[in-house]
Design an enzyme around this catalytic site. Structure first.
Site, PDB file in Angstrom:
ATOM      1  N   ARG A 224     -53.033   9.887 -24.952  1.00 18.95           N
ATOM      2  CA  ARG A 224     -52.786   8.736 -25.839  1.00 18.95           C
ATOM      3  C   ARG A 224     -54.109   8.062 -26.218  1.00 18.95           C
ATOM      4  NH1 ARG A 224     -48.675   6.863 -29.058  1.00 18.95           N
ATOM      5  NH2 ARG A 224     -47.112   6.697 -27.414  1.00 18.95           N
TER       6      ARG A 224
ATOM      7  N   GLY B 280     -39.468  28.172  -7.403  1.00 17.29           N
ATOM      8  CA  GLY B 280     -40.673  27.435  -7.795  1.00 17.29           C
ATOM      9  C   GLY B 280     -41.048  26.409  -6.740  1.00 17.29           C
TER      10      GLY B 280
ATOM     11  N   ARG C 110     -39.553  18.791  13.051  1.00 21.04           N
ATOM     12  CA  ARG C 110     -39.568  17.744  14.085  1.00 21.04           C
ATOM     13  C   ARG C 110     -38.161  17.290  14.471  1.00 21.04           C
ATOM     14  NH1 ARG C 110     -45.275  14.503  12.882  1.00 21.04           N
ATOM     15  NH2 ARG C 110     -46.535  16.349  13.318  1.00 21.04           N
TER      16      ARG C 110
ATOM     17  N   ALA D  80     -40.064  17.453   8.384  1.00 21.34           N
ATOM     18  CA  ALA D  80     -38.879  16.770   8.919  1.00 21.34           C
ATOM     19  C   ALA D  80     -37.937  17.760   9.595  1.00 21.34           C
ATOM     20  CB  ALA D  80     -38.154  16.031   7.790  1.00 21.34           C
ATOM     21  N   VAL D  81     -37.785  18.935   9.025  1.00 23.61           N
ATOM     22  CA  VAL D  81     -36.903  19.948   9.624  1.00 23.61           C
ATOM     23  C   VAL D  81     -37.438  20.329  11.004  1.00 23.61           C
ATOM     24  CG1 VAL D  81     -36.138  22.362   9.451  1.00 23.61           C
ATOM     25  CG2 VAL D  81     -36.028  20.870   7.436  1.00 23.61           C
TER      26      VAL D  81
ATOM     27  N   LEU E 195     -50.169  22.518 -14.184  1.00 24.09           N
ATOM     28  CA  LEU E 195     -50.694  21.338 -13.478  1.00 24.09           C
ATOM     29  C   LEU E 195     -49.548  20.408 -13.089  1.00 24.09           C
ATOM     30  CD1 LEU E 195     -50.889  18.422 -15.220  1.00 24.09           C
ATOM     31  CD2 LEU E 195     -52.560  19.740 -16.512  1.00 24.09           C
TER      32      LEU E 195
ATOM     33  N   ARG F  98     -37.198  24.319 -18.723  1.00 22.37           N
ATOM     34  CA  ARG F  98     -36.614  25.378 -19.561  1.00 22.37           C
ATOM     35  C   ARG F  98     -35.178  25.055 -19.931  1.00 22.37           C
ATOM     36  NH1 ARG F  98     -38.272  29.514 -16.040  1.00 22.37           N
ATOM     37  NH2 ARG F  98     -40.508  29.333 -16.288  1.00 22.37           N
TER      38      ARG F  98
ATOM     39  N   THR G 155     -36.861  21.195  -6.564  1.00 20.76           N
ATOM     40  CA  THR G 155     -37.291  21.714  -7.864  1.00 20.76           C
ATOM     41  C   THR G 155     -37.740  20.539  -8.714  1.00 20.76           C
ATOM     42  OG1 THR G 155     -36.540  22.701  -9.946  1.00 20.76           O
ATOM     43  CG2 THR G 155     -34.836  21.745  -8.573  1.00 20.76           C
TER      44      THR G 155
ATOM     45  N   ARG H  17     -54.334  10.431 -34.376  1.00 19.59           N
ATOM     46  CA  ARG H  17     -53.777  11.776 -34.259  1.00 19.59           C
ATOM     47  C   ARG H  17     -52.308  11.766 -33.870  1.00 19.59           C
ATOM     48  NH1 ARG H  17     -58.968  14.661 -31.423  1.00 19.59           N
ATOM     49  NH2 ARG H  17     -59.872  15.398 -33.374  1.00 19.59           N
TER      50      ARG H  17
ATOM     51  N   ASP I  72     -37.380  20.220 -11.742  1.00 19.53           N
ATOM     52  CA  ASP I  72     -36.548  20.092 -12.954  1.00 19.53           C
ATOM     53  C   ASP I  72     -35.432  19.050 -12.874  1.00 19.53           C
ATOM     54  OD1 ASP I  72     -38.006  21.993 -14.265  1.00 19.53           O
ATOM     55  OD2 ASP I  72     -36.694  23.658 -13.712  1.00 19.53           O
TER      56      ASP I  72
ATOM     57  N   ASP J 278     -32.369  19.298 -11.931  1.00 15.07           N
ATOM     58  CA  ASP J 278     -31.205  19.825 -12.650  1.00 15.07           C
ATOM     59  C   ASP J 278     -30.140  20.361 -11.694  1.00 15.07           C
ATOM     60  OD1 ASP J 278     -32.636  21.957 -11.706  1.00 15.07           O
ATOM     61  OD2 ASP J 278     -32.617  23.087 -13.573  1.00 15.07           O
TER      62      ASP J 278
ATOM     63  N   ARG K 121     -40.433  34.745  -5.381  1.00 14.41           N
ATOM     64  CA  ARG K 121     -39.190  35.199  -5.994  1.00 14.41           C
ATOM     65  C   ARG K 121     -38.985  36.613  -5.460  1.00 14.41           C
ATOM     66  NH1 ARG K 121     -38.215  30.974  -9.545  1.00 14.41           N
ATOM     67  NH2 ARG K 121     -40.106  30.072 -10.404  1.00 14.41           N
TER      68      ARG K 121
ATOM     69  N   GLY L 290     -34.204  25.835  -5.628  1.00 11.09           N
ATOM     70  CA  GLY L 290     -33.343  25.476  -6.752  1.00 11.09           C
ATOM     71  C   GLY L 290     -32.052  26.278  -6.747  1.00 11.09           C
ATOM     72  N   ASP L 291     -31.413  26.385  -7.907  1.00  9.99           N
ATOM     73  CA  ASP L 291     -30.074  26.992  -7.918  1.00  9.99           C
ATOM     74  C   ASP L 291     -30.095  28.480  -7.584  1.00  9.99           C
ATOM     75  OD1 ASP L 291     -31.171  27.619 -10.332  1.00  9.99           O
ATOM     76  OD2 ASP L 291     -29.380  27.144 -11.516  1.00  9.99           O
ATOM     77  N   GLY L 292     -31.177  29.191  -7.940  1.00 14.10           N
ATOM     78  CA  GLY L 292     -31.280  30.605  -7.546  1.00 14.10           C
ATOM     79  C   GLY L 292     -31.284  30.740  -6.028  1.00 14.10           C
TER      80      GLY L 292
HETATM   81  P1  ATP Z   1     -36.562  27.013  -9.535  1.00 13.03           P
HETATM   82  O1  ATP Z   1     -35.366  26.378 -10.199  1.00 13.03           O
HETATM   83  O2  ATP Z   1     -37.580  26.002  -9.132  1.00 13.03           O
HETATM   84  O3  ATP Z   1     -37.116  28.173 -10.247  1.00 13.03           O
HETATM   85  P2  ATP Z   1     -34.856  28.658  -7.912  1.00 13.03           P
HETATM   86  O4  ATP Z   1     -34.445  28.565  -6.500  1.00 13.03           O
HETATM   87  O5  ATP Z   1     -33.764  28.521  -8.938  1.00 13.03           O
HETATM   88  O6  ATP Z   1     -36.010  27.590  -8.125  1.00 13.03           O
HETATM   89  P3  ATP Z   1     -35.097  31.497  -8.456  1.00 13.03           P
HETATM   90  O7  ATP Z   1     -36.311  32.329  -8.677  1.00 13.03           O
HETATM   91  O8  ATP Z   1     -34.022  31.498  -9.468  1.00 13.03           O
HETATM   92  O9  ATP Z   1     -35.637  30.023  -8.159  1.00 13.03           O
HETATM   93  O10 ATP Z   1     -34.430  31.960  -7.066  1.00 13.03           O
HETATM   94  C1  ATP Z   1     -35.203  32.061  -5.888  1.00 13.03           C
HETATM   95  C2  ATP Z   1     -34.844  33.292  -5.112  1.00 13.03           C
HETATM   96  O11 ATP Z   1     -33.476  33.206  -4.689  1.00 13.03           O
HETATM   97  C3  ATP Z   1     -34.904  34.599  -5.875  1.00 13.03           C
HETATM   98  O12 ATP Z   1     -36.210  35.102  -5.972  1.00 13.03           O
HETATM   99  C4  ATP Z   1     -34.034  35.488  -5.014  1.00 13.03           C
HETATM  100  O13 ATP Z   1     -34.732  35.946  -3.880  1.00 13.03           O
HETATM  101  C5  ATP Z   1     -32.948  34.522  -4.573  1.00 13.03           C
HETATM  102  N1  ATP Z   1     -31.764  34.672  -5.446  1.00 13.03           N
HETATM  103  C6  ATP Z   1     -31.544  34.138  -6.665  1.00 13.03           C
HETATM  104  N2  ATP Z   1     -30.365  34.528  -7.170  1.00 13.03           N
HETATM  105  C7  ATP Z   1     -29.813  35.346  -6.246  1.00 13.03           C
HETATM  106  C8  ATP Z   1     -28.602  36.092  -6.161  1.00 13.03           C
HETATM  107  N3  ATP Z   1     -27.687  36.083  -7.134  1.00 13.03           N
HETATM  108  N4  ATP Z   1     -28.389  36.827  -5.030  1.00 13.03           N
HETATM  109  C9  ATP Z   1     -29.281  36.847  -4.040  1.00 13.03           C
HETATM  110  N5  ATP Z   1     -30.443  36.182  -4.060  1.00 13.03           N
HETATM  111  C10 ATP Z   1     -30.714  35.438  -5.138  1.00 13.03           C
END
Ligand code: ATP
Length: 325
Positions: free
Chosen positions: A156, A11, A25, A22-23, A255, A173, A127, A164, A129, A131, A72, A102-104
């Site tokens: 408000r 996201g 430069r 920053a990266v 938004l 989430r 992110t 209301r 969130d 988190d 994604r 984020g964590d993904g």
């Molecule tokens: P946000 O928390 O804001 O959604 P995020 O980084 O957690 O950000 P994700 O969609 O979960 O968002 O992950 C981003 C991308 O990271 C995925 O579309 C995918 O390309 C890669 N990714 C996530 N999990 C894996 C995994 N287990 N192995 C390889 N690539 C991954």
């Protein structure tokens, strides 16, 4: 190390552009070449990357979103996808990667770097969130919270004018971070969070207390991930019991992701981007850069990803209850 690359993934979050700037430069200042990869991991697979210079990142501090775009990318989950991405980086001579997401995004980066340890990776927590373990604040959280506050202040006004009760759904989430901060800042009568289930009966009795205490409007903030079945269901259930107010539902939606980053996020993005490149130069890999007690701290990606239990501050939760009487 002589060439690095930067990407944004998952996201989007306000402040990502200050980090990219920053990266770029910091790299060039240290005589490194730097590539921008488009659309997150998708651009690594499609070989969609370009050489950046200090002017490639002019006038982007005030922009929301990310100039590198984000995506994604399902193909990066597969070994074949990762191999193509690796070959593309090798062809370009890229030895280090800054991934903002984020964590993904971190999970993908860690898997990739374990498979191909000759590419160093540093993660930047980006992110809304808030988190991620290892950084008190993530990039975009402050701006998103301010955007939510601005919207709720406007709601408000109309809530107050008409007696209301508004149920407002905010993003989160798995995380109630935005809901909690916005709830305190806007004086919400109740805050419903994924981390701390509020029983509907308790909500109803506190709203009834509000009626007795002559509150002219009430605002209940519901994080997306609240476990009571969603904002419309909650409003329906409450409507049967709390009859003095006209009840409305607002979902703030996307938004919350947009807009010009706050001063805090611009500075955080700059600090984290600067630190990420310096970490690569120092020979670090498989780490994330974060902010703890106003200091930049490196945490291993392994540890950051294993610590799923991100807790909201107990004192803020208690205070929010006390201050909403
Ligand atoms: P946000 O928390 O804001 O959604 P995020 O980084 O957690 O950000 P994700 O969609 O979960 O968002 O992950 C981003 C991308 O990271 C995925 O579309 C995918 O390309 C890669 N990714 C996530 N999990 C894996 C995994 N287990 N192995 C390889 N690539 C991954």
């Amino acid at each position: 190390i002589s060439k690095i690359a930067v990407l944004t993934s998952g996201g989007d979050a306000p402040g990502m552009n200050s980090c990219i700037r920053a990266v770029v430069r910091t790299a060039i200042y240290n005589n490194l070449q730097v590539s921008g990869i488009k659309q997150g991991y998708q651009g690594m697979i499609d070989n969609d990357m370009y050489d950046m210079d200090p002017r490639s990142v002019s006038n982007i501090l005030s922009l929301g979103g990310t100039i590198l775009k984000t995506a994604r990318c399902m193909a990066f989950h597969t070994d074949e996808g990762m191999e193509i991405a690796y070959q593309n980086l090798k062809k370009q001579g890229i030895e280090g990667l800054v991934v903002i997401g984020g964590d993904g995004t971190f999970t993908g980066a860690l898997r990739f770097s374990k498979k191909y340890p000759d590419i160093a990776v540093i993660g930047v927590p980006g992110t809304i969130d808030n988190d991620l373990y290892g950084s008190t604040y993530t990039l975009g959280f402050d701006t998103a919270t301010n955007t939510v506050i601005d919207a709720i202040d406007k709601i408000r006004d109309t809530a107050d004018a008409h007696d209301r009760l508004f149920f407002i759904e905010v993003m989160g989430r798995d995380s109630g971070a935005i809901a909690l901060r916005a709830g305190i800042s806007c004086g919400a009568e109740a805050i419903m969070l994924p981390e701390k289930a509020t029983a509907i009966d308790d909500l109803i009795s506190s709203l009834k207390d509000g009626e007795l205490n002559k509150k002219s409007s009430s605002i209940v903030i519901v994080a997306e991930g609240d476990k009571n079945g969603g904002v419309y269901d909650i409003a329906q259930t409450v409507k049967k019991e709390v009859t003095n107010y006209d009840i409305k539902v607002t979902i703030l939606g996307h938004l919350q992701r947009g807009g010009s980053p706050s001063a805090f996020d611009r500075i955080l993005g700059s600090r984290l981007g600067f630190a990420a490149v310096n970490a690569l130069i120092a020979g670090e890999s498989q780490k994330m850069v974060g902010l703890q007690a106003n200091t930049i701290v490196l945490t291993s990606l392994e540890e950051a990803l294993n610590q799923h239990e991100f807790k909201l501050e107990e004192d803020l939760l208690l205070m929010a209850d006390v201050l909403s009487i």
